[in-house]
Design an enzyme around this catalytic site. Structure first.
Site, PDB file in Angstrom:
ATOM      1  NE  ARG A  59      -3.103   0.194   3.138  1.00 42.05           N
ATOM      2  CZ  ARG A  59      -2.585   0.636   4.285  1.00 42.05           C
ATOM      3  NH1 ARG A  59      -2.190   1.884   4.383  1.00 42.05           N
ATOM      4  NH2 ARG A  59      -2.475  -0.161   5.324  1.00 42.05           N
ATOM      5  CE1 TYR A 112     -16.832   8.940 -16.239  1.00 48.55           C
ATOM      6  CE2 TYR A 112     -16.626   8.778 -13.859  1.00 48.55           C
ATOM      7  CZ  TYR A 112     -16.843   8.183 -15.080  1.00 48.55           C
ATOM      8  OH  TYR A 112     -17.071   6.837 -15.153  1.00 48.55           O
ATOM      9  CG  ASP A 184     -10.512  13.600 -16.018  1.00 50.03           C
ATOM     10  OD1 ASP A 184      -9.855  12.958 -16.861  1.00 50.03           O
ATOM     11  OD2 ASP A 184     -11.509  13.125 -15.427  1.00 50.03           O
ATOM     12  CE  LYS A 209     -13.182   5.054 -18.573  1.00 47.71           C
ATOM     13  NZ  LYS A 209     -13.551   6.366 -18.077  1.00 47.71           N
TER      14      LYS A 209
HETATM   15  C1  LIG Z   1     -13.962   6.947 -16.806  1.00 50.65           C
HETATM   16  C2  LIG Z   1     -13.626   8.339 -16.416  1.00 50.65           C
HETATM   17  C3  LIG Z   1     -13.341   8.670 -15.079  1.00 50.65           C
HETATM   18  C4  LIG Z   1     -13.431   7.661 -13.959  1.00 50.65           C
HETATM   19  O1  LIG Z   1     -12.519   6.654 -14.107  1.00 50.65           O
HETATM   20  P1  LIG Z   1     -12.699   5.150 -13.521  1.00 50.65           P
HETATM   21  O2  LIG Z   1     -11.457   4.488 -13.928  1.00 50.65           O
HETATM   22  O3  LIG Z   1     -13.931   4.580 -14.171  1.00 50.65           O
HETATM   23  O4  LIG Z   1     -12.874   5.282 -12.054  1.00 50.65           O
HETATM   24  C5  LIG Z   1     -12.966   9.966 -14.793  1.00 50.65           C
HETATM   25  N1  LIG Z   1     -12.908  10.905 -15.765  1.00 50.65           N
HETATM   26  C6  LIG Z   1     -13.197  10.632 -17.051  1.00 50.65           C
HETATM   27  C7  LIG Z   1     -13.122  11.709 -18.061  1.00 50.65           C
HETATM   28  C8  LIG Z   1     -13.567   9.335 -17.420  1.00 50.65           C
HETATM   29  O5  LIG Z   1     -13.861   9.071 -18.701  1.00 50.65           O
END
Ligand SMILES: *Cc1c(COP(=O)(O)O)cnc(C)c1O
Length: 402
Positions: A59, A112, A184, A209
């Site tokens: 961790r 998001y 982000d 992603k």
């Molecule tokens: C999918 C996504 C998230 C969240 O990510 P997870 O891996 O599903 O927790 C945050 N911001 C954007 C733009 C996303 O597409």
């Protein structure tokens, strides 16, 4: 911000790993262990005190995860990076790190859905407030800042309408008011946009992603400009809230990421073909793609992005029924949320990712009932266009009836 020492294509394959420290293993080994043994009690004491290097407990750090973190820091031109068990774990970590009760977070007009949910919870439980504003000019941002504002939380391009935030304007205002800037960067990946190089303080990714790109990991990455501050987050929020990434997921990510640049080039090439097809299709009412001369903010896109990525949103004639009929008529393209995978995915934001947003706010955000979001994958573009064309043919008679 300093430019990386080698090009991204090279760094994504080599940085953060030295085979000589791992029995000459070319591939990064998977250290699937929860804990690490100390040679002596005194060595354990020194490691805890931070007076000697070495692992303690997964961790607090794991060698496989550390390779991923060091590589991501390099790719985003940061001083340090931390890997988390999901994109949302990295979002919550940075918001917990930057805010305290009474503070205010100024967000871009679209964020998001779960980030929005988290901010609503923080408001209710901890009196940390937030506002959402369009961030295209310095004036717009400036007028929304309050004395208690501590950070700008930005998503660009905004999901699913592809509206852009002017990062240069945001950074200028933030500097003037002593605010931190968090971006982000999930939709662009480090291959297409580098917010830290533009002056942001933190950049985060849902590694689920484009970074992983193979649809088999849920993960998150937070990169910061300042190495000491990232170490502080490691030993506070990450250690004590505990949303860490598993070594196996880091290993899969290191493997998936090696082809990020190759994949992104093909995502973009395929998206361009699909875009041209959609433009000439009579049933398509509106198209949203940031890197297109028809996008109202194409000038901003060209300044801060190297390409538009693989996401295209579009509206068709009719409403929800017609959108659903269109999606059901597809055979190759999969109906699924998430994005950035090899498989082309389509989803209906109004009833899926943005179903929790009240209809009036949805309309304001430009998310209509017939809007669909396509994550263009890596298949042959002719096959994708063939699938889309067949689905348009299937819904045409229905629309003509109406
Ligand atoms: C999918 C996504 C998230 C969240 O990510 P997870 O891996 O599903 O927790 C945050 N911001 C954007 C733009 C996303 O597409």
């Amino acid at each position: 911000m300093e430019k990386p020492s080698v090009n991204l294509e090279t760094a994504i394959i080599h940085k953060g790993y030295d085979s000589k420290q791992h029995h000459d293993s070319l591939a990064t080994p998977l250290y699937q262990t929860s804990t690490f043994s100390f040679s002596t009690a005194e060595e354990g004491e020194d490691r805890f005190a931070g007076t000697c290097e070495g692992n303690i407990y997964s961790r607090l750090g794991n060698p496989t995860v550390r390779v991923l973190e060091d590589r991501m820091a390099e790719l985003e031109s940061g001083g340090g990076a931390l890997a988390f068990g999901s994109g949302m774990a990295s979002v919550s970590a940075i918001l917990i790190h930057l805010t305290k009760s009474g503070d205010h977070v100024l967000c871009s007009r679209g964020i998001y859905g779960c980030t929005f949910g988290l901010l609503e919870m923080m408001e209710e439980k901890y009196a940390i407030s937030h506002d959402l504003v369009s961030m295209t000019t310095e004036e717009e941002i400036e007028s929304a800042i309050r004395p208690e504002t501590v950070c700008l939380y930005i998503e660009t391009p905004i999901n699913p309408t592809m509206e852009l935030v002017n990062l240069e304007a945001a950074v200028n205002v933030a500097k003037k008011h002593g605010l931190r800037v968090v971006v982000d960067n999930t939709f662009s990946s480090p291959y297409l946009q580098n917010p830290l190089q533009l002056g942001a303080d933190f950049v985060l990714h849902s590694a689920t992603k484009y970074l992983n790109g193979h649809g088999d990991v849920v993960g998150g990455i937070l990169v910061g400009k300042d190495a000491d501050e990232m170490q502080e987050i490691r030993m506070t929020v990450q250690k004590d809230v505990g949303g860490i990434m598993s070594p196996f997921d880091a290993w899969l990510l290191l493997r998936g990421m090696k082809t990020l640049h190759v994949r992104m080039d093909r995502h973009i090439a395929n998206a361009k073909q699909v875009l041209e097809f959609l433009k000439q299709e009579a049933l398509v009412k509106k198209i949203f793609y940031p890197y297109d001369e028809n996008h109202p903010q194409f000038d901003i896109a060209k300044r801060q992005m190297r390409g538009g990525g693989g996401l295209i949103s579009f509206e068709i004639e009719g409403g929800k029924k017609e959108a659903q009929a269109f999606m059901n008529a597809l055979s190759l393209i999969q109906i699924a949320v998430s994005l950035g995978d090899a498989e082309t995915l389509i989803q209906h934001p109004a009833s899926m990712t943005h179903a929790v947003v009240p209809p009036e706010s949805r309309e304001k955000m430009g998310i209509t009932e017939s809007l669909m979001r396509l994550s263009v994958g890596l298949e042959h573009s002719d096959d994708l266009i063939g699938d889309l064309a067949a689905a348009f043919e299937a819904v045409k008679p229905k629309l003509q009836e109406a």
